[in-house]
Write an enzyme that holds these catalytic residues in place. Structure first.
Site, short mmCIF file in Angstrom:
data_model
loop_
_atom_site.label_atom_id
_atom_site.label_comp_id
_atom_site.label_asym_id
_atom_site.label_seq_id
_atom_site.Cartn_x
_atom_site.Cartn_y
_atom_site.Cartn_z
N LEU A 198 0.89 -1.15 0.00
CA LEU A 198 0.00 0.00 0.00
C LEU A 198 0.92 1.20 0.00
O LEU A 198 1.65 1.44 0.97
CB LEU A 198 -0.90 -0.01 1.24
CG LEU A 198 -1.86 1.16 1.42
CD1 LEU A 198 -2.81 1.28 0.24
CD2 LEU A 198 -2.64 1.00 2.71
N SER A 199 0.95 1.91 -1.12
CA SER A 199 1.87 3.05 -1.25
C SER A 199 1.61 4.11 -0.20
O SER A 199 0.51 4.22 0.34
CB SER A 199 1.72 3.69 -2.63
OG SER A 199 2.08 2.79 -3.64
N ALA A 200 2.62 4.90 0.08
CA ALA A 200 2.48 6.02 1.01
C ALA A 200 1.38 6.95 0.50
O ALA A 200 1.28 7.23 -0.70
CB ALA A 200 3.79 6.76 1.15
#
Length: 134
Positions: free
Chosen positions: A75-77
């Site tokens: 889950l990307s920043a």
């Protein structure tokens, strides 16, 4: 033990704080992106992660691992996701193909294009021996 209402309140407070920080970083520039981030509960897309980590704007999270424990999905920043959404300039009614999100980014896009828009999201399959198949 946290009550259901207490958990909802905690998630909302953490999300509000993340939106405030993303505005301070100037990652969120539009009200539509701010509303989308405020609406979509990010913790639902990282169920095993502590909420304090989920709602940190600069933290990427491993959300899936293979049998050997190798990370297969992140889950990307949040600051990266909102920066991309701001650059995309999505509007209600648009049709969007979203590839490889695992869900959260597609949920944000869905909020931005609204009921009159369409989002198709594809997750690329990963083998245990390497990157996604061609």
């Amino acid at each position: 033990m946290t009550t259901t209402r207490g958990a909802v309140d905690e998630a909302n407070a953490l999300r509000e704080n993340m939106v405030r920080e993303l505005r301070e970083y100037r990652a969120i520039r539009s009200e539509s992106v701010a509303r989308a981030v405020q609406t979509v509960p990010r913790h639902l897309f990282a169920p095993d992660a502590p909420w304090e980590s989920v709602y940190k704007p600069n933290t990427a999270l491993v959300v899936k691992r293979d049998e050997q424990g190798v990370a297969t999905s992140l889950l990307s920043a949040a600051h990266i996701q909102v920066t991309m959404l701001e650059q995309a300039e999505l509007e209600p009614g648009m049709r969007v193909l979203e590839v490889g999100s695992g869900g959260y980014n597609a949920a944000l896009i869905s909020e931005l294009v609204g009921e009159s828009g369409t989002v198709v999201s594809l997750e690329t399959p990963r083998s245990s021996n390497g990157p996604a198949a061609a």
